[in-house]
Design a protein around this motif. Structure first.
Motif, short mmCIF file in Angstrom:
data_model
loop_
_atom_site.label_atom_id
_atom_site.label_comp_id
_atom_site.label_asym_id
_atom_site.label_seq_id
_atom_site.Cartn_x
_atom_site.Cartn_y
_atom_site.Cartn_z
N THR A 40 0.62 -1.77 0.22
CA THR A 40 -0.05 0.12 -0.54
C THR A 40 0.74 1.38 -0.12
OG1 THR A 40 -1.69 -1.29 1.16
CG2 THR A 40 -1.49 1.33 0.66
N VAL A 41 0.21 2.55 -1.03
CA VAL A 41 1.61 4.19 -0.99
C VAL A 41 0.24 4.34 0.05
CG1 VAL A 41 2.30 5.71 -2.29
CG2 VAL A 41 2.43 2.79 -2.81
N THR A 42 0.98 4.78 1.55
CA THR A 42 -0.12 5.67 2.10
C THR A 42 0.94 6.96 1.47
OG1 THR A 42 1.70 5.64 3.74
CG2 THR A 42 -0.03 4.76 4.22
N PRO A 43 -0.18 8.34 1.83
CA PRO A 43 0.72 9.99 1.37
C PRO A 43 1.60 9.68 1.81
CG PRO A 43 -1.73 9.49 2.32
CD PRO A 43 -1.85 8.81 1.99
N PRO A 44 2.40 9.44 3.20
CA PRO A 44 3.85 9.38 3.71
C PRO A 44 4.42 9.05 2.99
CG PRO A 44 2.09 9.34 5.57
CD PRO A 44 1.64 8.79 4.25
N ALA A 45 4.23 7.51 2.69
CA ALA A 45 5.20 6.99 2.02
C ALA A 45 5.10 7.56 -0.01
CB ALA A 45 4.72 5.83 1.77
N LEU A 46 3.65 7.63 -0.58
CA LEU A 46 4.25 8.67 -1.62
C LEU A 46 4.87 9.83 -2.28
CD1 LEU A 46 3.24 8.91 -4.46
CD2 LEU A 46 1.75 9.82 -3.62
N ALA A 47 4.75 10.65 -0.74
CA ALA A 47 6.05 12.04 -0.50
C ALA A 47 7.20 11.68 -0.62
CB ALA A 47 5.36 13.22 0.89
N TYR A 48 7.85 10.93 0.47
CA TYR A 48 9.03 10.10 0.61
C TYR A 48 9.62 10.07 -0.86
CZ TYR A 48 12.62 7.54 1.37
OH TYR A 48 13.95 6.55 1.47
N PHE A 49 8.63 8.85 -1.13
CA PHE A 49 9.53 8.11 -3.00
C PHE A 49 9.78 9.43 -3.88
CE2 PHE A 49 7.81 3.91 -1.35
CZ PHE A 49 9.15 3.69 -1.26
N GLN A 50 8.71 10.19 -3.91
CA GLN A 50 8.56 11.37 -5.62
C GLN A 50 9.97 12.52 -4.43
OE1 GLN A 50 4.30 13.08 -5.15
NE2 GLN A 50 3.87 11.56 -6.94
N ALA A 51 9.14 12.67 -3.04
CA ALA A 51 11.67 13.52 -2.62
C ALA A 51 12.31 12.63 -3.23
CB ALA A 51 11.13 13.96 -1.27
N ARG A 52 12.79 11.64 -3.55
CA ARG A 52 13.42 10.75 -3.53
C ARG A 52 13.96 10.99 -4.99
NH1 ARG A 52 16.67 6.54 -0.27
NH2 ARG A 52 17.75 6.28 -2.12
N ALA A 53 12.99 11.02 -6.05
CA ALA A 53 12.76 11.25 -7.52
C ALA A 53 13.78 12.16 -7.65
CB ALA A 53 11.71 10.76 -8.17
N THR A 54 13.77 13.24 -7.08
CA THR A 54 14.62 14.81 -7.40
C THR A 54 16.08 14.27 -7.41
OG1 THR A 54 14.44 15.16 -5.79
CG2 THR A 54 12.01 15.74 -6.38
N ARG A 55 16.45 13.28 -6.86
CA ARG A 55 17.93 13.44 -6.77
C ARG A 55 18.22 12.33 -6.96
NH1 ARG A 55 19.44 17.82 -3.18
NH2 ARG A 55 17.92 19.17 -3.28
N GLU A 56 17.10 11.59 -7.66
CA GLU A 56 17.82 10.14 -8.83
C GLU A 56 18.48 10.30 -9.90
OE1 GLU A 56 18.89 6.46 -8.67
OE2 GLU A 56 18.12 6.82 -7.30
N GLN A 57 19.51 9.51 -10.22
CA GLN A 57 20.37 10.05 -10.97
C GLN A 57 19.92 8.74 -12.12
OE1 GLN A 57 22.55 12.70 -11.71
NE2 GLN A 57 21.49 13.15 -10.02
N ASP A 58 19.72 7.69 -11.83
CA ASP A 58 19.59 6.54 -12.69
C ASP A 58 18.25 6.56 -13.24
OD1 ASP A 58 19.96 3.73 -14.12
OD2 ASP A 58 17.48 3.96 -13.52
N THR A 59 17.56 7.01 -14.44
CA THR A 59 16.78 7.11 -14.88
C THR A 59 15.21 6.11 -14.74
OG1 THR A 59 17.71 7.72 -17.58
CG2 THR A 59 15.16 7.90 -17.37
N GLN A 60 15.11 4.87 -14.75
CA GLN A 60 15.11 3.63 -14.37
C GLN A 60 13.89 4.42 -13.13
OE1 GLN A 60 12.12 1.35 -16.41
NE2 GLN A 60 11.85 1.75 -14.46
N ARG A 61 15.18 4.76 -12.18
CA ARG A 61 15.07 4.15 -10.97
C ARG A 61 13.43 5.36 -10.73
NH1 ARG A 61 20.47 2.36 -7.20
NH2 ARG A 61 20.13 0.05 -8.30
N ARG A 62 14.26 7.03 -10.94
CA ARG A 62 13.78 7.99 -10.71
C ARG A 62 11.99 8.25 -10.76
NH1 ARG A 62 16.88 11.08 -13.17
NH2 ARG A 62 16.21 10.99 -15.29
N ALA A 63 12.11 6.51 -12.51
CA ALA A 63 10.05 6.93 -12.62
C ALA A 63 9.91 5.79 -11.50
CB ALA A 63 10.48 6.08 -14.27
#
Length: 469
Positions: free
Chosen positions: A264-287
């Protein structure tokens, strides 16, 4: 200088005799270097107050905090939730234009085995640029930063739009009975509060001291601990029986261990992962980070996200086998066998529904299930809002460009009891630490660097001032 006094403490006492502000009125901010030295001396003293839980003895710690506040003209009250289990409350008044802000800590610490430490765990010794002692991180060091923040606001005469409330609870480490009692019996003292800052967050640096991220805990999972008991006919181990309770329990535990609870993706988890995406260099992991819901529908994305223990823990209810008992003799079949499970539920989960699913997985209605913890309903605080904005503004000044990660705490803290009163509670760590230092908090050689004390007093002062001006 009297014999045995710490050099750092003596230096601090000399600093106290000098004015902190220039002539002509209070400065907007304190002399943070001087405040850090003062806070370091306070921490040394606080660490010497032994509040190991059990038994806790938090009243002694509360009295120490009360005395420091009294010297600054700030009145504090102590309320015992049980004999010797003191909870401290102090309030710095503002204009009342906005609702109060609570700075929360707990007074108790976990046990320490002195023979396993490089220093006396209750000495508050300064060595190699660190203050050592049980509670230096969890969480007397944090408490001192909060104490220094309140005192600095009072000394500077900062015009506050909201009251600042300092609360230090008993018994966080073994059951949160202090916070439960305080938020029930003394709710009138805090019910009007809007926000609360507490332990959690975690600000991680790399081995070179560069920032990886600053954490903002907006919610936490809820413990739902269970004990399973299987019963059968006892006997001699040389004559196996079909109702051996150890074997029966082992079969059930095997099914539980193989259970993959729903993702389950809760709102706090979603916010966490989307913040991680802003600094991820790998294209697939960022997606995958940017859209974790879609990632979990893909086998590779699901394997990536759940392969990290923390990521897995914030995406599902977790069930961990932590203890088993059976016979105390190899050649005896016992009449009963037990197992204990550390279960952590996501915010919004219904304990009754979870327990029904759990029993279906067990496939053995004869196994007795006993709840070891009081069922709770987890409530997460909003990710967006004034606290996040104030944290961004503080870091724009102190660490420009730093990544802020909203997080869901896999464990739990006293924040839960305050959230149920409608107070938005957040875990905000005053210290920046490399991942390798994290094991010390409940382990051996717990310590906090003097540099971190210096960072913490400025970081928390600026954050709280931003929230309260």
């Amino acid at each position: 200088m009297r014999p045995g006094i710490d050099l750092s403490l003596a230096t601090t006492l000399l600093l106290l005799s000098a004015p902190l502000a220039a002539q002509g009125g209070p400065a907007r901010v304190p002399d943070f270097d001087a405040l850090a030295r003062e806070a370091g001396a306070w921490l040394q003293e606080y660490l010497r107050v032994n509040t190991v839980n059990p038994p806790g003895n938090e009243t002694e710690g509360a009295r120490w905090l009360q005395q420091v506040l009294a010297r600054e003209g700030i009145a504090a009250e102590i309320f015992e939730s049980a004999p010797g289990r003191g909870n401290l409350y102090a309030r710095l008044p503002g204009s009342g234009a906005r609702r109060p802000l609570i700075l929360l800590s707990h007074i108790d610490v976990v046990p320490a085995v002195a023979s396993e430490w490089q220093v006396d765990p209750f000495s508050g010794e300064v060595r190699d640029g660190y203050i050592w002692g049980r509670g230096a991180v969890d969480m007397k060091g944090h408490a001192i930063i909060e104490l220094a923040t309140m005192i600095a606001l009072k000394r500077r005469g900062v015009r506050l739009s909201r009251d600042i409330i300092l609360v230090a609870n008993a018994d966080e480490e073994t059951g949160s009975s202090g916070s439960q009692w305080f938020t029930s019996r003394k709710a009138g003292l805090i019910r009007d509060a809007e926000f609360l800052l507490n332990e959690g967050g975690e600000n991680q640096t790399d081995e070179q001291g560069r920032t990886v991220y600053y954490g903002l805990d907006t919610g936490e999972k809820i413990p739902f601990w269970l004990r399973l008991t299987a019963r059968g006919r006892p006997g001699h181990g040389s004559q196996p029986t079909p109702d051996n309770p150890v074997a029966r329990l082992a079969r059930v535990l095997g099914r539980i261990a193989a259970w993959e609870t729903p993702l389950t993706v809760t709102p706090p988890a979603l916010a966490y992962f989307q913040a991680r995406a802003t600094r991820e260099q790998d294209t697939q992991r960022r997606a995958w980070y940017a859209d974790p819901v879609a990632a979990l529908r893909d086998s590779a994305g699901r394997a990536f996200l759940t392969g990290d223990p923390y990521h897995n823990a914030i995406l599902r209810n977790t069930v961990t086998l932590t203890g088993m008992t059976g016979s105390n003799k190899t050649n005896v079949i016992p009449p009963a066998a037990t197992a204990e499970l550390d279960i952590r539920l996501l915010p919004g989960q219904d304990t009754t529904a979870f327990l029904a699913d759990f029993r279906r997985v067990m496939q053995d209605s004869a196994i007795q299930v006993t709840q070891l913890s009081t069922p709770r309903q987890a409530v997460a605080s909003p990710v967006e809002g004034e606290v996040l904005d104030a944290l961004r503004a503080t870091l724009d000044r102190m660490d420009p460009g730093a990544l802020i990660l909203p997080r869901l705490l896999a464990g739990y803290t006293d924040s839960y009891d305050y959230r149920r009163l409608g107070i938005a509670a957040y875990g905000v760590d005053p210290f920046r630490t490399p991942e390798a230092e994290g094991y010390r908090a409940h382990g051996n050689d717990e310590r906090v660097s003097l540099a971190n004390v210096r960072f913490g007093v400025e970081f928390y002062f600026r954050l709280v001032e931003k929230l309260a001006r």
